[in-house]
Scaffold this motif. Structure first.
Motif, PDB file in Angstrom:
ATOM      1  N   PRO A  43      38.514 101.860  56.014  1.00 40.28           N
ATOM      2  CA  PRO A  43      37.048 101.911  56.118  1.00 40.28           C
ATOM      3  C   PRO A  43      36.433 102.812  55.036  1.00 40.28           C
ATOM      4  O   PRO A  43      35.405 102.471  54.455  1.00 40.28           O
ATOM      5  N   GLU A  44      37.085 103.935  54.739  1.00 43.01           N
ATOM      6  CA  GLU A  44      36.572 104.843  53.694  1.00 43.01           C
ATOM      7  C   GLU A  44      36.540 104.167  52.332  1.00 43.01           C
ATOM      8  O   GLU A  44      35.571 104.312  51.578  1.00 43.01           O
ATOM      9  N   MET A  45      37.593 103.424  52.012  1.00 44.56           N
ATOM     10  CA  MET A  45      37.647 102.717  50.722  1.00 44.56           C
ATOM     11  C   MET A  45      36.521 101.681  50.633  1.00 44.56           C
ATOM     12  O   MET A  45      35.895 101.531  49.586  1.00 44.56           O
ATOM     13  N   ASN A  81      33.098 103.546  50.256  1.00 49.22           N
ATOM     14  CA  ASN A  81      33.002 104.141  48.920  1.00 49.22           C
ATOM     15  C   ASN A  81      32.795 103.078  47.848  1.00 49.22           C
ATOM     16  O   ASN A  81      31.985 103.253  46.938  1.00 49.22           O
ATOM     17  N   ALA A  82      33.498 101.955  47.952  1.00 49.02           N
ATOM     18  CA  ALA A  82      33.313 100.854  46.996  1.00 49.02           C
ATOM     19  C   ALA A  82      31.898 100.300  47.102  1.00 49.02           C
ATOM     20  O   ALA A  82      31.256 100.006  46.088  1.00 49.02           O
ATOM     21  N   ALA A  83      31.385 100.171  48.324  1.00 49.97           N
ATOM     22  CA  ALA A  83      30.027  99.656  48.528  1.00 49.97           C
ATOM     23  C   ALA A  83      28.998 100.586  47.888  1.00 49.97           C
ATOM     24  O   ALA A  83      28.030 100.118  47.270  1.00 49.97           O
ATOM     25  N   LEU A  84      29.211 101.877  48.015  1.00 52.47           N
ATOM     26  CA  LEU A  84      28.312 102.853  47.383  1.00 52.47           C
ATOM     27  C   LEU A  84      28.380 102.747  45.865  1.00 52.47           C
ATOM     28  O   LEU A  84      27.349 102.696  45.190  1.00 52.47           O
ATOM     29  N   GLN A  85      29.589 102.725  45.323  1.00 47.88           N
ATOM     30  CA  GLN A  85      29.771 102.654  43.870  1.00 47.88           C
ATOM     31  C   GLN A  85      29.175 101.386  43.285  1.00 47.88           C
ATOM     32  O   GLN A  85      28.610 101.404  42.196  1.00 47.88           O
ATOM     33  N   GLU A  86      29.294 100.294  44.005  1.00 48.54           N
ATOM     34  CA  GLU A  86      28.824  98.998  43.506  1.00 48.54           C
ATOM     35  C   GLU A  86      27.363  98.728  43.852  1.00 48.54           C
ATOM     36  O   GLU A  86      26.821  97.702  43.461  1.00 48.54           O
ATOM     37  N   ASP A  87      26.734  99.636  44.599  1.00 54.73           N
ATOM     38  CA  ASP A  87      25.332  99.493  45.002  1.00 54.73           C
ATOM     39  C   ASP A  87      25.066  98.128  45.636  1.00 54.73           C
ATOM     40  O   ASP A  87      24.191  97.380  45.224  1.00 54.73           O
ATOM     41  N   GLY A 147      24.804  82.019  44.580  1.00 59.29           N
ATOM     42  CA  GLY A 147      24.035  82.830  43.643  1.00 59.29           C
ATOM     43  C   GLY A 147      24.175  84.333  43.824  1.00 59.29           C
ATOM     44  O   GLY A 147      23.465  85.105  43.188  1.00 59.29           O
ATOM     45  N   MET A 148      25.083  84.756  44.695  1.00 52.09           N
ATOM     46  CA  MET A 148      25.266  86.190  44.917  1.00 52.09           C
ATOM     47  C   MET A 148      26.346  86.737  43.990  1.00 52.09           C
ATOM     48  O   MET A 148      27.203  86.005  43.513  1.00 52.09           O
ATOM     49  N   GLU A 149      26.273  88.027  43.763  1.00 55.64           N
ATOM     50  CA  GLU A 149      27.311  88.719  43.020  1.00 55.64           C
ATOM     51  C   GLU A 149      28.276  89.264  44.068  1.00 55.64           C
ATOM     52  O   GLU A 149      27.867  89.969  44.985  1.00 55.64           O
ATOM     53  N   VAL A 150      29.546  88.912  43.971  1.00 50.67           N
ATOM     54  CA  VAL A 150      30.516  89.266  45.007  1.00 50.67           C
ATOM     55  C   VAL A 150      31.604  90.164  44.432  1.00 50.67           C
ATOM     56  O   VAL A 150      32.165  89.888  43.380  1.00 50.67           O
ATOM     57  N   ILE A 151      31.873  91.235  45.154  1.00 48.54           N
ATOM     58  CA  ILE A 151      32.974  92.129  44.826  1.00 48.54           C
ATOM     59  C   ILE A 151      33.980  91.959  45.949  1.00 48.54           C
ATOM     60  O   ILE A 151      33.651  92.211  47.119  1.00 48.54           O
ATOM     61  N   TYR A 152      35.192  91.523  45.633  1.00 48.73           N
ATOM     62  CA  TYR A 152      36.228  91.353  46.657  1.00 48.73           C
ATOM     63  C   TYR A 152      37.234  92.483  46.500  1.00 48.73           C
ATOM     64  O   TYR A 152      37.823  92.651  45.439  1.00 48.73           O
ATOM     65  N   THR A 153      37.418  93.261  47.566  1.00 48.80           N
ATOM     66  CA  THR A 153      38.265  94.453  47.477  1.00 48.80           C
ATOM     67  C   THR A 153      39.750  94.162  47.585  1.00 48.80           C
ATOM     68  O   THR A 153      40.565  95.013  47.266  1.00 48.80           O
ATOM     69  N   GLY A 154      40.106  92.994  48.079  1.00 49.60           N
ATOM     70  CA  GLY A 154      41.519  92.713  48.288  1.00 49.60           C
ATOM     71  C   GLY A 154      41.987  93.219  49.640  1.00 49.60           C
ATOM     72  O   GLY A 154      41.200  93.689  50.460  1.00 49.60           O
ATOM     73  N   LEU A 194      29.848  93.033  49.052  1.00 46.03           N
ATOM     74  CA  LEU A 194      31.238  93.462  49.008  1.00 46.03           C
ATOM     75  C   LEU A 194      31.966  92.749  50.141  1.00 46.03           C
ATOM     76  O   LEU A 194      31.550  92.841  51.302  1.00 46.03           O
ATOM     77  N   VAL A 195      33.016  92.010  49.815  1.00 45.82           N
ATOM     78  CA  VAL A 195      33.828  91.325  50.824  1.00 45.82           C
ATOM     79  C   VAL A 195      35.142  92.087  50.927  1.00 45.82           C
ATOM     80  O   VAL A 195      35.796  92.342  49.913  1.00 45.82           O
TER      81      VAL A 195
END
Length: 137
Positions: free
Chosen positions: A46-48, A51-57, A34-41, A10-11
């Motif tokens: 910090p809570e967001m 929480n996103a890191a938990l949801q996205e495992d 080769g990584m799967e990347v989730i960019y939050t924008g 998660l970035v």
């Protein structure tokens, strides 16, 4: 040990820091490695982020900070991660962070922090090695 799935990272950009070019470059480089990347924008709390890191495992959280808020943001995120027992998730990042502050953050559990000019290959290799050493798939 070979992973049976791509490393998930998660970035995030936290706070009012509106400069996201570096974060987007890192996100693209990690994806190319080769990584799967989730960019939050932009403008995440910090809570967001946690929480996103938990949801996205995710295996790792990378925070880009150019605003000078690193001594607030990283301790808050690491505290939330501990609270949620995310003990096997890497918190790393980079930006304009003085060396003394980097060492203090490392001492509280934040992973390696990268200064401007670090190669994307070095960052990707660090994440890959950390995940290999610390995550059970």
């Amino acid at each position: 040990m070979e992973n049976n799935r791509p490393i998930r990272v998660l970035v995030a950009k936290v706070g009012l820091d509106g400069h996201d070019r570096g974060a987007k470059i890192i996100a693209t480089a990690l994806r190319d490695a080769g990584m799967e990347v989730i960019y939050t924008g932009l403008r995440q709390t910090p809570e967001m982020v946690v929480n996103a890191a938990l949801q996205e495992d995710v295996d790792a959280i990378g925070v880009s900070i150019l605003s000078g808020a690193h001594n607030t943001v990283f301790p808050k995120i690491i505290a939330l991660m501990k609270e949620k027992e995310m003990n096997d998730v890497l918190l790393t990042g980079g930006g304009i962070i003085p060396e003394d502050d980097m060492m203090a953050l490392n001492a509280m559990g934040v992973g390696k922090l990268f200064a401007p000019g670090t190669t994307t290959t070095e960052i990707a290799n660090y994440i890959k090695q950390w995940v290999k050493d610390n995550r059970a798939f």
